[in-house]
Structures are given as C-alpha cells and as structure tokens.
Design a protein around this motif. Structure first.
Motif, PDB file in Angstrom:
ATOM      1  N   ILE A 181       0.839  -1.203   0.000  1.00  0.00           N
ATOM      2  CA  ILE A 181       0.000   0.000   0.000  1.00  0.00           C
ATOM      3  C   ILE A 181       0.872   1.250   0.000  1.00  0.00           C
ATOM      4  CG2 ILE A 181      -1.664   1.334   1.348  1.00  0.00           C
ATOM      5  CD1 ILE A 181      -2.817  -1.366   2.312  1.00  0.00           C
ATOM      6  N   LEU A 203      -1.262  -5.753  -5.108  1.00  0.00           N
ATOM      7  CA  LEU A 203      -2.048  -5.809  -3.878  1.00  0.00           C
ATOM      8  C   LEU A 203      -3.288  -6.667  -4.087  1.00  0.00           C
ATOM      9  CD1 LEU A 203      -2.605  -4.811  -0.965  1.00  0.00           C
ATOM     10  CD2 LEU A 203      -3.764  -2.838  -1.982  1.00  0.00           C
ATOM     11  N   VAL A 204      -3.966  -6.460  -5.208  1.00  0.00           N
ATOM     12  CA  VAL A 204      -5.159  -7.258  -5.506  1.00  0.00           C
ATOM     13  C   VAL A 204      -4.808  -8.731  -5.624  1.00  0.00           C
ATOM     14  CG1 VAL A 204      -6.874  -7.756  -7.298  1.00  0.00           C
ATOM     15  CG2 VAL A 204      -6.461  -5.394  -6.578  1.00  0.00           C
ATOM     16  N   GLU A 207      -4.076 -10.266  -2.236  1.00  0.00           N
ATOM     17  CA  GLU A 207      -5.297 -10.509  -1.473  1.00  0.00           C
ATOM     18  C   GLU A 207      -6.065 -11.705  -2.043  1.00  0.00           C
ATOM     19  OE1 GLU A 207      -5.503  -9.373   1.250  1.00  0.00           O
ATOM     20  OE2 GLU A 207      -5.349  -7.207   1.449  1.00  0.00           O
ATOM     21  N   ALA A 224      -9.311  -3.601  -1.850  1.00  0.00           N
ATOM     22  CA  ALA A 224      -8.146  -3.502  -2.740  1.00  0.00           C
ATOM     23  C   ALA A 224      -8.595  -3.256  -4.178  1.00  0.00           C
ATOM     24  CB  ALA A 224      -7.306  -4.774  -2.648  1.00  0.00           C
ATOM     25  N   ARG A 227      -9.551   0.371  -4.642  1.00  0.00           N
ATOM     26  CA  ARG A 227      -8.371   1.228  -4.793  1.00  0.00           C
ATOM     27  C   ARG A 227      -7.813   1.116  -6.212  1.00  0.00           C
ATOM     28  NH1 ARG A 227      -6.138   5.776  -4.477  1.00  0.00           N
ATOM     29  NH2 ARG A 227      -3.889   5.764  -4.486  1.00  0.00           N
ATOM     30  N   TYR A 271      -7.134  -1.066   7.487  1.00  0.00           N
ATOM     31  CA  TYR A 271      -6.914  -1.294   6.057  1.00  0.00           C
ATOM     32  C   TYR A 271      -7.766  -0.336   5.233  1.00  0.00           C
ATOM     33  CZ  TYR A 271      -6.344  -4.270   1.857  1.00  0.00           C
ATOM     34  OH  TYR A 271      -6.042  -4.768   0.615  1.00  0.00           O
ATOM     35  N   LEU A 275      -6.576   3.080   2.883  1.00  0.00           N
ATOM     36  CA  LEU A 275      -6.901   3.223   1.462  1.00  0.00           C
ATOM     37  C   LEU A 275      -7.807   4.431   1.216  1.00  0.00           C
ATOM     38  CD1 LEU A 275      -7.495  -0.531   0.519  1.00  0.00           C
ATOM     39  CD2 LEU A 275      -5.489   0.862   0.016  1.00  0.00           C
TER      40      LEU A 275
END
Length: 427
Positions: A181, A203-204, A207, A224, A227, A271, A275
């Motif tokens: 992040i 990040l995606v 996750e 995520a 974002r 979290y 974001l």
C-alpha cells in the motif's frame, strides 16, 4: 568482573530482578544499568529495552526531554554490543527507532532525519550480509521519512525493493500488504503511473492469493479492488476501472447476501482507513518545503509533529466547509474534512471509530445530490459504501454501491454521446 564494580550493587540488582515482586520500570532500568557494566554482551540489550519501556512511564509522560534522554541512553546501551553480535543490528534499530520518534516529538526534525538515514544504512548493511535477516525496519522507516519530506520517488524505490524481496513467499507473505500500500501511495505521489498501477495490481493479486488460503476477508479483496479501480479512473483507463468494479460488485453482492465466511480481526478497519485516506491525496497537497503526512502509512506511524499539526487543522476545515459559498467548493472542502476526520477518529477510537464519522458520509451524499453532478454523487456513494463495508453493514453498502455504479455508467454514456460522430468511441 571488573574490580571497579560495586559487588553489593551487583547483588542488589540481581535480587531486584529475581524478586517475586515485579520491579517497577525504573527499578528494572536501574538494575540493568548496574549489570550492563559487568557484562555488556549479556545485559546491554536488556538495558536498552528497559530504558525504552521507561520512556513510556507515567513519571515522564509530561517530560519530553526526559523521554528523549532515556532513548538516547538506550541507543548508547545498544552500541555497547559488538557489531559481530548477531543481535547488534536488531537491538540498535529498535533503540534508534524510539530515539528518532522522541526527536520528532520535540520538533528536532533534522536530527531525526539523520537518525533515519543511519537506520537505513544499518538495514542495508545487514541485508547485504544476510539476505534472510528480517531487519527491514530501517529502510521502511526511512522511506516514510522521505515521503514526509516530499521525496516520493526515492520512497517509492525503497518500498519497491522491500516488496521485491518479499515476493518469493507469495500469498504466504501477507505481512508485506502494508508496504505494498505504501509503495502504491508513493509511486502515485511521485507521478509514476505504471509503478502505481503495478503496485495496486499486486495488492489485488496478493489478497486473492490470501483469500484462497483462507488468510484474508472478502472485504479486504473488495477494498483492494476499489483502490485499483480508483487509480484506473484517475489515469483515464475507464474500461479497466469498469471491469474491476464488476468484480467488486460481485464480491459485495456475496457479502450482502451471506456475510463473511468467518469473523476477522479489527485490522480491516485500519486497512480501509488507509486506502480511503489515499483517495484524498489531490486535496492534501502540502505547501512547498513543508513536511506532510506519508499517506501510505497508518496515521499512528506518522512523525508526531506532523500528526499533531495535521489533525489540529480539523476545526479550520470545518469552518471552510461552512464558509464555502459555491456548492462545488463546499463539496470539495467537505470531502477533505471527511477523510481527515476519519483518519483522526480511527487513530483515537480504534475499531469504534466508524459510527461517529458516518454522519459526515451521509452529509457528503446529500451535498453532492443537491449539487446535481452525477460524477460527484457517485464518488460520495462509493465513499459511503466503502465505509459501510468496513463497518460490516454489507446490505447498506451494496445499495449505495449499485446506485453509484448507475450514476457512473450514466456519466460514461453522456461522454460517449458527446463524442464527434467520426470518432471511434472505443479509440
């Protein structure tokens, strides 16, 4: 044992530490002060740790210089360890971290930055000799210092390096989510679009991998994705943003229907707040030469001087909303207030932060509806949907999300109809 050491003092120190009655922080520090003179290798690390703990004691709570002096002594104790000692880097980094924070508290920022550079050097040298050593503290803290100083490109490069060395663990190395992040945030701040999108995509994927292993929540993947979609939109990749929102819609529909498969810890709040804070970067541009928050880091980790100044401006932001005569300006000022208030509330109230700030999200939706701009209304609804998701109110979040998507699609259709007839709408 040195002949200059008071034998009675040594015996008394050992008795304090071995007593069935738990010693106070000050008694513990005094005991280790004596014993560290006898055997630095054995007791210097314990002395450093005891001094750091003492700097949090009620007796020095209102004495910032005393806290700084204790942390300076902790650094001196840590330096007593021979550099060949495998504990040397870890003990010294921990002492320097708290010494730096105390310097920030006193407004001695140039000295604190010097300490940060030293910590980065220690971490770098340690990694060069032992790539498996988990001593990246110095580099990540230095990246945060660079970010606060507006040196976002350098911060992004450091964080990219951290992520690169964390990747071999794949989804099992979920601990580097926070650095991902931060990397995305600094790349965006530096204007490095490709790097920011790479970080958001990673990040995606991280996750997704953790979700498959049962190590993260559906909501974490959803946030995520939001974002990632936000970045796509900001960079003009509307089709990619729409595809990402399609996946997010499916996840939120599942949450609205069935909830999370299992209960997760409160880290999900942090979290989302992290974001959400990034989404307001464009309205938080600092004055030239003025240090500003590292928005990719949790607010509790910002330098104390920056944290205090940032949140001290909240009353002025509220006044700016009330004074704004132009409805569009009021919407912009209100969103800035909402984001900053949310960050502050989570910092002060932890997992109980959401209910006090939800009225601001409601107010934001009302303001944008009165303004009559679909794009802004969609943004306010997406904001509230993400907040409600963080608060586990999935059905309400899904209703907002669906309305936001309809408004967004309506904006897209108007843009297509406005294109010249000779232009390919997909071009």
């Amino acid at each position: 044992m040195s002949g200059n050491v008071d034998q009675d003092a040594v015996l008394q120190a050992r008795n304090v530490l071995l007593s069935s009655a738990r010693p106070t922080r000050r008694q513990e520090a005094e005991a280790y002060r004596v014993l560290a003179k006898v055997s630095p290798a054995s007791y210097a690390p314990k002395l450093a740790n005891a001094l750091i703990h003492l700097s949090f004691d009620d007796s020095v709570r209102e004495l910032p210089q005393a806290r700084l002096d204790l942390c300076q002594e902790a650094v001196d104790a840590a330096r007593q360890l021979d550099v060949s000692d495998p504990r040397h880097a870890e003990v010294l980094l921990d002492a320097l971290k708290w010494y730096q924070r105390r310097l920030f508290e006193l407004g001695r920022r140039p000295e604190a930055l010097t300490v940060g550079a030293e910590m980065a050097g220690i971490s770098r040298r340690t990694f060069d000799t032992d790539p498996d050593a988990p001593l990246w503290t110095g580099l990540t803290l230095w990246a945060r210092c660079l970010a606060e100083e507006g040196r976002h490109g350098e911060a992004a490069e450091l964080l990219e390096e951290f992520v690169r060395h964390s990747r071999p663990g794949g989804a099992q190395s979920g601990g580097y989510v926070w650095e991902l992040i931060a990397w995305c945030a600094e790349a965006e701040a530096a204007g490095l679009q490709d790097m920011a999108l790479t970080a958001a995509g990673e990040l995606v994927e991280l996750e997704r991998g953790q979700l498959a292993l049962g190590q993260c929540s559906l909501a974490s993947l959803l946030l995520a994705l939001l974002r990632q979609a936000e970045l796509y939109d900001g960079y003009g990749h509307r089709d990619a943003a729409s595809a990402t929102l399609d996946e997010a819609t499916t996840l939120l529909a599942e949450l609205a229907a069935n909830g999370e498969p299992k209960i997760w810890s409160g880290s999900q709040y942090t979290y989302w707040v992290l974001l959400f804070g990034l989404s307001g970067r464009a309205d938080e541009l600092p004055a030239p030469g003025r240090p500003a928050p590292a928005l990719g880091a949790y607010a509790r980790e910002w330098a104390p001087d920056i944290q205090e100044r940032h949140f001290a401006e909240l009353p002025a932001l509220r006044e700016a909303v009330e004074r704004a005569e132009d409805p569009a300006d009021r919407v912009t000022a209100h969103r800035k207030l909402t984001i900053r208030t949310t960050l502050h509330s989570e910092l002060r109230r932890g997992h109980r932060f959401l209910e006090p700030v939800l009225p601001l999200f409601d107010e934001g939706v009302s303001l944008t509806r009165r303004l009559g701009e679909e794009a802004r209304s969609a943004r306010a609804l997406f904001d509230r949907a993400s907040a409600l998701t963080a608060g586990h109110r999935y059905a309400d979040a899904y209703a907002d999300f669906q309305e936001a998507r309809k408004l967004r699609n309506s904006c897209d259709m108007r843009e297509v109809r406005a294109l010249p007839a000779s232009r390919d709408p997909q071009g």
